[in-house]
Structure formats: C-alpha cells, structure tokens
Design an enzyme around this catalytic site. Structure first.
Site, short mmCIF file in Angstrom:
data_model
loop_
_atom_site.label_atom_id
_atom_site.label_comp_id
_atom_site.label_asym_id
_atom_site.label_seq_id
_atom_site.Cartn_x
_atom_site.Cartn_y
_atom_site.Cartn_z
N TYR A 1 48.89 36.53 46.11
CA TYR A 1 48.35 35.19 46.35
C TYR A 1 48.95 34.71 47.67
O TYR A 1 50.16 34.55 47.79
CB TYR A 1 48.77 34.21 45.25
CG TYR A 1 48.11 34.43 43.90
CD1 TYR A 1 48.57 35.40 43.02
CD2 TYR A 1 47.02 33.65 43.51
CE1 TYR A 1 47.97 35.58 41.77
CE2 TYR A 1 46.42 33.83 42.27
CZ TYR A 1 46.90 34.80 41.41
OH TYR A 1 46.30 34.98 40.18
N LYS B 1 42.88 31.22 34.67
CA LYS B 1 42.92 30.61 33.34
C LYS B 1 41.55 30.50 32.65
O LYS B 1 41.48 30.31 31.44
CB LYS B 1 43.52 29.20 33.44
CG LYS B 1 44.99 29.18 33.78
CD LYS B 1 45.81 29.84 32.70
CE LYS B 1 47.11 30.40 33.23
NZ LYS B 1 47.54 31.58 32.50
N HIS C 1 50.41 44.43 34.31
CA HIS C 1 51.12 44.00 35.52
C HIS C 1 52.33 43.16 35.13
O HIS C 1 52.18 42.14 34.48
CB HIS C 1 50.20 43.17 36.43
CG HIS C 1 49.26 44.01 37.24
ND1 HIS C 1 48.73 43.57 38.43
CD2 HIS C 1 48.77 45.25 37.04
CE1 HIS C 1 47.94 44.51 38.93
NE2 HIS C 1 47.94 45.55 38.10
N TYR D 1 51.59 31.40 33.89
CA TYR D 1 50.67 32.45 34.35
C TYR D 1 50.41 33.47 33.24
O TYR D 1 49.27 33.86 33.01
CB TYR D 1 51.26 33.15 35.58
CG TYR D 1 50.25 34.01 36.32
CD1 TYR D 1 50.13 35.37 36.02
CD2 TYR D 1 49.40 33.47 37.27
CE1 TYR D 1 49.19 36.17 36.67
CE2 TYR D 1 48.45 34.26 37.93
CZ TYR D 1 48.36 35.61 37.62
OH TYR D 1 47.41 36.38 38.25
N PRO E 1 39.83 29.07 39.79
CA PRO E 1 40.32 30.39 39.35
C PRO E 1 41.71 30.76 39.87
O PRO E 1 42.25 31.79 39.52
CB PRO E 1 39.26 31.35 39.86
CG PRO E 1 38.43 30.61 40.81
CD PRO E 1 38.61 29.17 40.57
#
Ligand code: FAS
Ligand code: PHB
Length: 389
Positions: free
Chosen positions: A200, A296, A72, A384, A292
């Site tokens: 998100y 990580k 991704h 990220y 979460p």
C-alpha cells in the site's frame, strides 16, 4: 413457488447465506438479475479476513481456497520511497488469505449446484411485497413470464444498486455517506506479482496498491481523479504512473504486461440503518459500502451473513426470535468498526489536494508513527485481519 427464505442477489452474500441455510436445513431460493457468467466475470475483492476463511471452511467451502489461496502474514506500507512491513501474524495473531472474490463466488455456485440449490438467473423487475405484513412475497419476470415466490423472510443481498434497500420506506431508513474526491483505476495482468505480499503506497502523486491473485496474476490500483476515463489510461500510462508511486526497488523489478481487465471504481463510505425492516434483512453491499483500501467489503458481507444465518437458524430450530430482533444492531456494530477502519486507511494513504501541506504532513506523521510504533501497528493489524465476529 414457496420457500422459507427468498434471497435477492446471487453474489457472495446471497450464495453464502443460501449455503449456510442449507446446512441448517432451511430452504431458500436465490433470485439473481444477471447470468452466472456475468456475475463470475466481475473482478472485485482479493483479501479474506481470517474469520471469513474460518466461516468458508466451516461451510464446506475451504478446499480450493486452501489449495489455491495464499496465506499472507504481513502487508507493506510505503511512503517517500521507503517501505516497512506490518507483521499481521505477530501483531494480531492471525494472517489473511489472498483468494479472489471471483474464486469465492465460483466455489459458492459449485456448492449450490452440489446441494441442488435453486438459483434463478435472469430475473427481471424484481419487486418485494408485504414485507411488514403476514405474507411477504417476491415477484419478478423470467423470459417475460410473471413469477411469484411466497416466503417467510426476504434477504436483500442485491448490492448497492439493488432493489431491497429501496423497498424500505424512506422514512424508515437513515443513511450515512462520505463520497471521496477520487477513484481507483484497477488493472489485472498475467504477470508475476511485484512482491510476495501487498504494498500500500502513499505518494504525492496519489495512492497505489500492488496486489495479486496468484503467482501469475497481478492486481494493481492507482488513485485517479473522479473525472478520469479509461480511454485516457492506455496500459503504458498506467504502468508508468504506478512505477512513479511505488518504491524504486519495486518499480525496477515490476514485470508489466497487457491489462486483461481494466476498470475505474468510485470510492464511497455508505451505511444504511437499520439493516432490517419487517421480514426484510439487508446484507452486504445492499446495506453498506466501504472504500476498498481496507479490504473490508467482501468480509463485511461474510459477517452479516454469519449473523443472519445464526438468527434464522435459531428461529426455525427453536422458535427463538432474539437473533432476528438483534440482527441489525449486531451487524451494524461490526459494520461501523470496519467503516471507520476503511475510512482511516483511505484518508491516511490517499492524496487529498484540498488538505494542503498541513494535511500532507499529518499523513506523513501518521505513516511515521505506523513505522515506529508497535501500538499503532497492532491497531492496524487487528482491524486488517478482521475483528472478532
Ligand atoms: P454484490 O454487489 O457482489 O452482489 C449483488 C448481486 O445482486 C449481484 O450479483 C447483482 O447482479 C444482483 N442484483 C442487483 N440488483 C438486483 C435485483 N434488482 N434483482 C436481482 N439481483 C440483483 N471489496 C474488497 O474487499 N476489495 C476490493 O478490492 C473491492 N473492489 C470492488 C470493486 C467494485 C467495482 C465493486 C462494485 C465492489 C468492490 N468491492 C471490493 C466490494 C465487493 O467485493 C463487495 O463488498 C461484495 O461484492 C459484496 O458482496 P454482495 O453483498 O454479495 O454484493
Ligand atoms: C485486491 O487484490 O483486489 C485488493 C486487495 C486489497 C485491498 C483492495 C483490493 O485493500
């Protein structure tokens, strides 16, 4: 039984450490409380940092991940019925890999089997002894028969509720914790994902996350109050609430179906320092827990294992103990950066009723900044995709 490194816990941390030690010619035994089926039935993480991908490949564990995983190049953030994409590849120079922790763990077990590695399942009453002495050893019972493993070192890879961290004298550990006033209700459904990348979503009603495992398996989460119970969330209620929180275009195209797994997890940030005591090393969730939101948890386990493997390989190969001495400080530096990022993602994206309308506006402004500022997007993307090891 005698071995060089006794590993407590047959989750990702313990199994990856065993594999890396094996590749360096170092013997280990993994002692796991549950059966393999139980371990593999857990639905956990879904996103691998690129550094984790590279280390799994280097450990000979990349074949199925590269075949079945999904690279991704971006993620989507949504708020006020509007979404925007963070181009991870453009901002941070690397993508992430969507490949479930269950599959990583399955690959790790296959590698243990192929190497003839020893994983003891069903170990009960595991106890650690003489960790600061000359004869560290582990005792447990198997089918009611007492067992003992003498070793040079013990790796506590036994998760947050394990025995390893509790084996360090209370006075020798400092713990840091933040418990969040909500949890995540997660659903796994055999439906096509709502989009090609993760979403998100920040919403007045609470956070939502649209993720996936493959083109026919979707993973969704919604923020729920701490007191939420599964029985109050039939599938229909879950799907209705999820659709309220994600942008209309996604809500209209989402394909719903029966939940094949449904669970509620509490969210906390937790770090124990130091990550070493005598001959015991704490690794992964045994040492730290992150919410979460930043994806990580599993990735920190990989970096801890990377540092510990390097330290033990130098010790056995060259008699050089520097890595062992600095393991805790080295691992913690990356742990705290990921802990900060996970805390920031959680406080930015979740609904905190006690923060009032001022807090809501601050969150909206933070998201507005993320939508318009290349600097803000780069900072998020670098964390990220994973900071350098
Ligand atoms: P684990 O907890 O995975 O493994 C520890 C192992 O030790 C287990 O197999 C356990 O059975 C065994 N054990 C425990 N006590 C023992 C004892 N006394 N004796 C012997 N064995 C013992 N991370 C993300 O990045 N994204 C997510 O969405 C996400 N969701 C999560 C959901 C839940 C419910 C939980 C608990 C964690 C989640 N995580 C997520 C974090 C998770 O992926 C962990 O970071 C990851 O499992 C860490 O791996 P380990 O350190 O190996 O610990
Ligand atoms: C998941 O797919 O389970 C997942 C993905 C990203 C997260 C958390 C969980 O931040």
């Amino acid at each position: 039984m005698r071995t060089q490194v006794c590993i407590i816990g047959g989750g990702p941390s313990g199994l990856l450490l065993a594999q890396l030690l094996h590749l360096s010619g170092i013997e280990s035994v993994v002692v796991e409380r549950h059966g393999r089926t139980h371990v593999l039935a857990r639905i956990r993480a879904g996103v691998l940092e690129w550094g984790s991908v590279e280390r799994l490949r280097a450990a000979g564990l990349g074949a199925r991940m590269d075949r079945e995983g999904f690279v991704h190049g971006g993620i989507h953030l949504a708020a006020q019925n509007r979404s925007f994409r963070i181009d991870l590849q453009a901002r941070a120079g690397r993508p992430v890999m969507v490949y479930g922790q269950t599959e990583v763990t399955r690959d790790l077990y296959a590698a243990r089997d192929a190497a003839g590695g020893t994983v003891i399942h069903g170990a009960e009453g595991v106890a650690l002894h003489d960790l600061d002495g000359a004869r560290p050893h582990v005792t447990y019972s198997l089918d009611g028969v007492g067992q003992r493993i003498d070793c040079d070192f013990v790796a506590g890879c036994d998760g947050f509720h394990g025995v390893a961290r509790r084996s360090v004298p209370a006075g020798a550990l400092r713990t840091f914790e933040r418990v969040y006033p909500f949890g995540w209700l997660g659903v796994l459904s055999e439906t096509p994902p709502v989009g090609d990348e993760l979403i998100y979503a920040h919403h007045d009603r609470g956070f939502a996350l649209c993720s996936m495992r493959n083109r026919r398996l979707s993973r969704y989460y919604i923020q729920v109050p701490l007191e939420a119970r599964l029985e109050a969330w039939p599938d229909s209620a879950f799907w209705d609430e999820l659709r309220r929180r994600i942008p209309t275009d996604a809500a209209e195209r989402i394909e719903t179906g029966p939940a094949i797994e449904k669970s509620i997890v509490a969210l906390r940030s937790f770090v124990a320092e130091p990550m070493r005591w005598g001959r015991l090393f704490l690794v992964g969730d045994a040492a730290h827990i992150v919410p979460p939101t930043g994806a990580k948890g599993l990735n920190l386990a990989v970096s801890d294992v990377h540092y510990l493997h390097q330290a033990l390989a130098a010790f056995y190969r060259d008699g050089e103990a520097g890595g062992i001495e600095t393991y805790s400080a080295t691992a913690l530096r990356r742990v705290w950066k990921a802990t900060r990022f996970s805390w920031w993602m959680t406080t930015t994206l979740h609904r905190f009723p006690e923060a009032g309308n001022f807090g809501q506006r601050i969150q909206e402004s933070e998201l507005d900044d993320l939508e318009t500022s290349a600097t803000a997007q780069t900072a998020l993307a670098e964390n990220y995709v994973g900071l350098p090891f």
